[in-house]
Each structure stands twice: as C-alpha cells, then as structure tokens.
Design a protein around this motif. Structure first.
Motif, PDB file in Angstrom:
ATOM      1  N   GLY A 220      -8.008  -0.994   1.723  1.00 28.45           N
ATOM      2  CA  GLY A 220      -6.834  -0.713   0.911  1.00 28.45           C
ATOM      3  C   GLY A 220      -7.105  -0.054  -0.431  1.00 28.45           C
ATOM      4  O   GLY A 220      -6.309  -0.193  -1.367  1.00 28.45           O
ATOM      5  N   TYR A 221      -8.191   0.709  -0.534  1.00 28.75           N
ATOM      6  CA  TYR A 221      -8.486   1.376  -1.806  1.00 28.75           C
ATOM      7  C   TYR A 221      -7.456   2.467  -2.084  1.00 28.75           C
ATOM      8  O   TYR A 221      -7.112   3.259  -1.208  1.00 28.75           O
ATOM      9  CB  TYR A 221      -9.878   2.006  -1.777  1.00 28.75           C
ATOM     10  CG  TYR A 221     -10.171   2.823  -3.024  1.00 28.75           C
ATOM     11  CD1 TYR A 221     -10.670   2.224  -4.170  1.00 28.75           C
ATOM     12  CD2 TYR A 221      -9.914   4.198  -3.061  1.00 28.75           C
ATOM     13  CE1 TYR A 221     -10.916   2.956  -5.327  1.00 28.75           C
ATOM     14  CE2 TYR A 221     -10.158   4.945  -4.209  1.00 28.75           C
ATOM     15  CZ  TYR A 221     -10.665   4.318  -5.330  1.00 28.75           C
ATOM     16  OH  TYR A 221     -10.896   5.051  -6.473  1.00 28.75           O
ATOM     17  N   ARG A 222      -6.949   2.483  -3.298  1.00 31.54           N
ATOM     18  CA  ARG A 222      -6.107   3.590  -3.744  1.00 31.54           C
ATOM     19  C   ARG A 222      -6.053   3.580  -5.263  1.00 31.54           C
ATOM     20  O   ARG A 222      -6.215   2.535  -5.904  1.00 31.54           O
ATOM     21  CB  ARG A 222      -4.695   3.498  -3.167  1.00 31.54           C
ATOM     22  CG  ARG A 222      -3.865   2.322  -3.666  1.00 31.54           C
ATOM     23  CD  ARG A 222      -2.451   2.382  -3.111  1.00 31.54           C
ATOM     24  NE  ARG A 222      -1.634   1.264  -3.578  1.00 31.54           N
ATOM     25  CZ  ARG A 222      -0.350   1.099  -3.261  1.00 31.54           C
ATOM     26  NH1 ARG A 222       0.246   1.971  -2.463  1.00 31.54           N
ATOM     27  NH2 ARG A 222       0.322   0.062  -3.713  1.00 31.54           N
ATOM     28  N   THR A 223      -5.848   4.731  -5.853  1.00 29.39           N
ATOM     29  CA  THR A 223      -5.626   4.817  -7.291  1.00 29.39           C
ATOM     30  C   THR A 223      -4.170   4.482  -7.577  1.00 29.39           C
ATOM     31  O   THR A 223      -3.299   4.641  -6.714  1.00 29.39           O
ATOM     32  CB  THR A 223      -5.969   6.215  -7.826  1.00 29.39           C
ATOM     33  OG1 THR A 223      -5.141   7.178  -7.156  1.00 29.39           O
ATOM     34  CG2 THR A 223      -7.439   6.537  -7.579  1.00 29.39           C
ATOM     35  N   VAL A 224      -3.890   4.016  -8.803  1.00 27.13           N
ATOM     36  CA  VAL A 224      -2.533   3.576  -9.147  1.00 27.13           C
ATOM     37  C   VAL A 224      -2.178   3.976 -10.570  1.00 27.13           C
ATOM     38  O   VAL A 224      -3.048   4.259 -11.395  1.00 27.13           O
ATOM     39  CB  VAL A 224      -2.396   2.036  -9.025  1.00 27.13           C
ATOM     40  CG1 VAL A 224      -2.592   1.582  -7.602  1.00 27.13           C
ATOM     41  CG2 VAL A 224      -3.374   1.328  -9.960  1.00 27.13           C
ATOM     42  N   ASP A 225      -0.880   3.987 -10.835  1.00 21.46           N
ATOM     43  CA  ASP A 225      -0.387   4.005 -12.205  1.00 21.46           C
ATOM     44  C   ASP A 225      -0.259   2.566 -12.672  1.00 21.46           C
ATOM     45  O   ASP A 225       0.068   1.671 -11.876  1.00 21.46           O
ATOM     46  CB  ASP A 225       0.994   4.678 -12.282  1.00 21.46           C
ATOM     47  CG  ASP A 225       0.893   6.199 -12.173  1.00 21.46           C
ATOM     48  OD1 ASP A 225      -0.019   6.776 -12.784  1.00 21.46           O
ATOM     49  OD2 ASP A 225       1.727   6.786 -11.461  1.00 21.46           O
ATOM     50  N   THR A 226      -0.500   2.326 -13.943  1.00 17.27           N
ATOM     51  CA  THR A 226      -0.400   0.973 -14.477  1.00 17.27           C
ATOM     52  C   THR A 226       0.489   0.980 -15.713  1.00 17.27           C
ATOM     53  O   THR A 226       0.279   1.780 -16.638  1.00 17.27           O
ATOM     54  CB  THR A 226      -1.793   0.413 -14.836  1.00 17.27           C
ATOM     55  OG1 THR A 226      -2.624   0.470 -13.676  1.00 17.27           O
ATOM     56  CG2 THR A 226      -1.696  -1.024 -15.305  1.00 17.27           C
TER      57      THR A 226
END
Length: 377
Positions: free
Chosen positions: A91-97
């Motif tokens: 489940g690796y993914r980049t995100v906005d935080t």
C-alpha cells in the motif's frame, strides 16, 4: 568487511526495525556465504506497533539528530516500493498532509478543503506536506513482505520465542549464545557471536535482562500506548493524511490523526503500563469509543448510516527512548551487540534506514548511508 566478521547474527524483534536489519544483512555484499542470520520474535512478525500504526512517512519533519537518517529512510521506502511493487504489496503511496481545525459549535464560512469533510466544519486548514515529502505504507504488510524476502536468502531463519539470557565468551567478551523460551514453553539456546536488540518498547527491560544493569540500563526504552480504529468507508477517500484540532458539539477537544489509506482510516490515543509481551496488549474500550465519536464528528463517511465497516479496534505501544532520541548503533561496554530502538512515532519512517545502517555497522564497521553519530547508544 569489518574485522572479526560474525558467523551467526541474531536479531531480537520482528518489527520493522528488526526485519529491516535482517533483510539488509542478508543482501549485503560484505556478508560471507557462511554467515547465518536468525530473527527471533516473541509472538509473530509485526505483532506490535509495526502491525498497528498508521504507516505515515515524513521526509523532513525531524530534528537534527535524526534528520539525515529520516531523509535517507524516506527515500529508501520509495526505492523499495519501485523495486518490489510497493503499491500493490504494502500500500505504498505518496500523500498530501493537512493540519485542520474544526469547531462543531459554530459554522465556518470557509470552504471545506476536502470533498469528504462537511461544509461549515473546518475553520482553518494548512499544508504540512506534499506528495514529495509525505507518504504512507501499510506497516504490517511491509514488515511481512520483507520477512519473506529475508528468508529467500541462504542461511536465514525465523524463530518464535522470547529471549531470556545472553552468555559471553570469557576470552573475547563477545556473545557466545542466547537462551530463549520457545512457543511450547521449552528452553532452548542458540550459538551466536553477534546480537541486535530491536525489541521496540520491550528493549529497555530486555537489555537489562541480557546485559545486566550496568550496561542494559543505558538502553532505556519505554512504551507509550496508542489506540487506533480502522474503518472501511463506502466511498473512496482522497490520498490525504490529517492532523486535527477538533472542538466537538459538546465543547470537548480532541486531536485524532487520520490516515486515509486505500482501505481505511486510523487515529491514536492514551497510555497504560507496558505488558510483558505484545500478545498481552489490549485496547481500552473507552479510548476506542472516543475515537469512534471523534471520527463520526469529523465526517459522515465514518458513520454507521453511511455503511462504514469497522475493520479493527486496536492498541499498540510506541517505543520511547528515555533520552528523547532513538538508540541506533553499537552498545558500549560489550562487543558484538548492537541496538535499533526508541524510534517513537517515526519507527515506520526510519525503520528501513535503521536496518540498513545497522547492517553496514555490523559487516563493514561503519554506517555509510546516513549520519547516526547523535544516535549512538
């Protein structure tokens, strides 16, 4: 190759630090073909925080002592995901935080920053991280995947059991064997000449037990209990992680963290004394109830009316080093023993990097991938 290269390395702890250390030792080019590597875990792989945390990763949120390790490990997460299909396998993914403030006692005139947050609830919102600086993984899936990769290498094994004693060679003062109690409650012994302690919040107690008070007390790591719930929503949420400051309708305050994974949502809570093993950890019903109340106050997508599925209600203990920063490196006062623990809430971010530098220290005598000089035990 470091002088006196070990013939049998034992890693104690099957969380992300222990598994990462085992994996990077197993593939290190300086490893001798005859070097055995054994991973000893008390209950099961990812039984503690590595199985229950939100899996949030941040590249540049760290103090000077851990900034280099964190940045290296963050990039290592991306590298491993590209190499081994991290999106599909863990489940690796980049995100906005985002950091948001909500107040249910008065209506906001600001537009909601996300489609799944109701209009009129969010009073302020600011970016904490972008797709280039924050990401996420499913930590249990990551840890289990690299346990399998570790076991693909020759002369590797995983044993289930609790370490109970460490015997030293009288001539060299290096490890000779580690005693442990297996799954059946039987006492066994493993002949080893190098030991890595990566037992998370149990590191402090275990270090004193194995190394004695004089040396072991310097490796003081405690546990802080955190609660979480995992909810599967009817609608797909955006790739966003939230750090909140909430005022509920009754005027009470809350600060749950929300990690919108591809398959769920997670938040954290309170503390009580560390139990003897990960299998004895149990959540507080009142803490879990609070998280449900807070999540439902944040968005209708987390309510029973919207057919939300409660996947898990759980607790784990974060490993907190008494000195306020992680312990990564060779243990002073005894040869052939290393430690990787006390990473607190950043264990998932820093875990792979910690494993890589420990492998370098053990097999080459020097950490090359990151500056860990301020983390020496």
């Amino acid at each position: 190759m470091a002088p006196n290269a070990p013939s049998h390395i034992l890693i104690i702890g099957g969380g992300i630090c222990g598994v990462s250390t085992a994996y990077f030792l197993s593939i290190h080019p300086a490893r001798l073909a005859t070097t055995k590597i054994t991973l000893l875990e008390g209950t099961k792989i990812a039984a503690a925080a590595s199985g229950y945390s939100g899996g949030f990763l941040a590249k540049d949120w760290h103090g000077s002592a851990t900034s280099d390790l964190s940045a290296m490990s963050y990039d290592l997460h991306e590298e491993l995901a590209k190499k081994f299909g991290g999106k599909e396998n863990w489940g690796y993914r980049t995100v906005d935080t985002l950091s948001i403030e909500t107040d249910a006692t008065r209506k906001s005139k600001k537009s909601s920053p996300l489609p799944w947050l109701p209009e009129g609830l969010v009073h302020s919102s600011r970016s904490l991280g972008s797709h280039s600086t924050t990401a996420q993984v499913h930590p249990r899936q990551f840890t289990e995947f690299f346990t399998k990769k570790f076991l693909e290498a020759p002369s590797t094994s995983v044993k289930i059991g609790t370490a109970t004693s460490l015997s030293l060679n009288q001539e060299t003062s290096t490890p000779r064997s580690v005693g442990y109690t297996n799954e059946k409650g039987e006492k066994e012994e493993i002949d080893v000449d190098a030991v890595v302690i990566a037992a998370g919040p149990w590191t402090g107690k275990l270090s004193e037990q194995l190394l004695g008070n004089k040396v072991g007390s310097k490796l003081s790591v405690q546990g802080h209990r955190a609660h979480s719930i995992v909810l599967k929503t009817k609608e797909q949420l955006s790739a966003t992680c939230l750090f909140t400051s909430m005022t509920l309708k009754d005027g009470s305050a809350a600060e749950p963290e929300v990690y919108a994974r591809p398959d769920g949502d997670c938040g954290a809570g309170d503390d009580e004394p560390l139990p003897p093993t990960a299998s004895k950890v149990s959540p507080s019903p009142s803490a879990i109830a609070k998280l449900h109340k807070q999540s439902q106050a944040l968005s209708d997508v987390f309510t029973p009316e919207q057919n939300v599925e409660v996947v898990a209600e759980q607790a784990c203990y974060l490993p907190i080093a008494d000195r306020g920063r992680p312990l990564v490196g060779k243990v002073r006062g005894v040869d052939g023993v290393w430690v990787g623990s006390g990473l607190s809430c950043w264990g998932i971010t820093q875990g792979p990097g910690t494993g890589k530098v420990l492998a370098e220290l053990i097999l080459e005598g020097k950490a090359k991938s990151a500056d860990i000089s301020k983390l020496a035990p």
